[in-house]
Each structure stands twice: as structure tokens, then as C-alpha cells.
Scaffold this active site. Sequence first.
Site, short mmCIF file in Angstrom:
data_model
loop_
_atom_site.label_atom_id
_atom_site.label_comp_id
_atom_site.label_asym_id
_atom_site.label_seq_id
_atom_site.Cartn_x
_atom_site.Cartn_y
_atom_site.Cartn_z
N GLU A 108 0.80 -1.27 -0.19
CA GLU A 108 0.12 -0.04 0.21
C GLU A 108 0.74 1.23 -0.13
O GLU A 108 2.11 1.24 0.03
CB GLU A 108 -0.77 0.02 1.26
CG GLU A 108 -1.79 -1.30 1.02
CD GLU A 108 -3.02 -1.37 2.22
OE1 GLU A 108 -2.98 -0.27 3.35
OE2 GLU A 108 -3.90 -1.79 2.01
N CYS A 164 -2.32 -4.63 -5.33
CA CYS A 164 -2.73 -5.85 -4.83
C CYS A 164 -1.62 -6.97 -4.82
O CYS A 164 -0.70 -6.96 -5.73
CB CYS A 164 -4.12 -6.44 -5.59
SG CYS A 164 -5.34 -5.60 -5.50
N GLU A 183 -1.67 -9.96 -6.03
CA GLU A 183 -1.68 -10.77 -7.19
C GLU A 183 -0.82 -10.15 -8.31
O GLU A 183 -0.05 -10.62 -9.03
CB GLU A 183 -3.11 -11.22 -7.78
CG GLU A 183 -3.91 -11.85 -6.80
CD GLU A 183 -4.65 -11.02 -5.81
OE1 GLU A 183 -4.16 -10.24 -5.29
OE2 GLU A 183 -5.76 -11.48 -5.51
N1 THU Z 1 -5.97 -6.97 -2.11
C1 THU Z 1 -5.23 -7.73 -2.66
O1 THU Z 1 -3.99 -7.65 -2.29
N2 THU Z 1 -5.77 -8.53 -3.32
C2 THU Z 1 -6.90 -8.92 -3.53
O2 THU Z 1 -7.43 -9.84 -4.39
C3 THU Z 1 -7.72 -8.03 -2.78
C4 THU Z 1 -7.34 -6.84 -2.00
C5 THU Z 1 -5.31 -5.74 -1.26
C6 THU Z 1 -5.46 -4.42 -1.55
C7 THU Z 1 -5.58 -3.55 -0.46
O3 THU Z 1 -4.23 -3.39 -0.11
C8 THU Z 1 -6.00 -4.32 0.68
O4 THU Z 1 -6.13 -5.59 -0.03
C9 THU Z 1 -7.50 -3.89 1.05
O5 THU Z 1 -8.37 -3.85 -0.09
#
Ligand code: THU
Length: 161
Positions: free
Chosen positions: A64, A73, A75
Amino acid sequence: MGRKIKYEFEAEIFNIDELNEIETILVCKAKEALNNAYAPYSDFFVGAAVLLEDGSIVLGSNQENAAYPSGLCAERVALFHIGANYPGKVILKIAVAAKPKNAIEYVQAGPCGSCRQVIFEYRNNQKQPINLLLVQPDNEVIKTEVNDLLPFAFGKNSLLK
Ligand code: THU
């Protein structure tokens, strides 16, 4: 009245100890990977583990940023690392695990829309399925395929040159 078409979504749900050896390893790696998440704003930790055709496993975790949309994210962190460091390598499987900070139990992992789009791009290029292993609560894992998660996907084939 339009003509009805039915779109079928296919997935299997397993208990974690029903998975084969490599899938068990991959799920464990996704769980480990979430410990490296940098998620001070959402306190939501996500890990991804990607298995390549040569047996290598590439990890990602959500990263983040104080300027929120600049974060990424788990992935996509893993997939873009693969694009940059293992170009052209076939992706076989992706495991994803998610947990809120201090939680004991994993919560349902399901890639966001943007991640599905990015996974689809690689899947479309390699023309070979990519299995997704999505960790669920209660030691369960949902197994599905990218195209099942992104019906009517937009891909490069639609872009006329
Ligand atoms: N997030 C992911 O890393 N992967 C996902 O499939 C869903 C959301 C992360 C983004 C953000 O840092 C946190 O989860 C909250 O949304």
C-alpha cells in the site's frame, strides 16, 4: 424480449488436506507471503504464490501507499514481477490467501476485478489454463480457472490494429 443465454461458473471446493503436494505447498507459500504485506492503511494482508512451468514459485503481497491508489494488490505484485523477470514463462497456478491484521482465521480470498483482468492477460497470451486456488475460511480452498472468474473478458483480441 432478448434471448436468454446461460453462463456457467465452474469451481471446486476442497478441504486443504485433499490438495495434491504442489498445491499444498503453493497454498502454504501464499499464507507465508501475506506476512510481507505492507498494509498499514487497510490492515488487510494478502499473499499470492504463483507456480511457473519450470517449478519456480514467485510470491507477492499487497503493497500500500499513503497515496492510496498508488498501492498494488498481492496478485499483481507477483504477476508483474513475473512479467519483468520471467517473461514468457507459462503460469500454471496461483494461490491467494487473505487475513485481516491479528485475525486467526483466513477470510475468503477472491481476486479483485483489476487483478482478474491482469491474470486474464497472461492467460490469454499463454493459451493455457491458470488454476486459481483461493483460500477460504475453515481450511477450505476453492479451485477455479481464470476464464470462469472473468466471463466476457476484454482482451487484446478486441483491439483492432
Ligand atoms: N487486495 C489484494 O492484495 N488482493 C485482492 O485480491 C483484494 C485486495 C489488497 C488491496 C489493499 O491493499 C487491501 O487488500 C484492501 O483492499
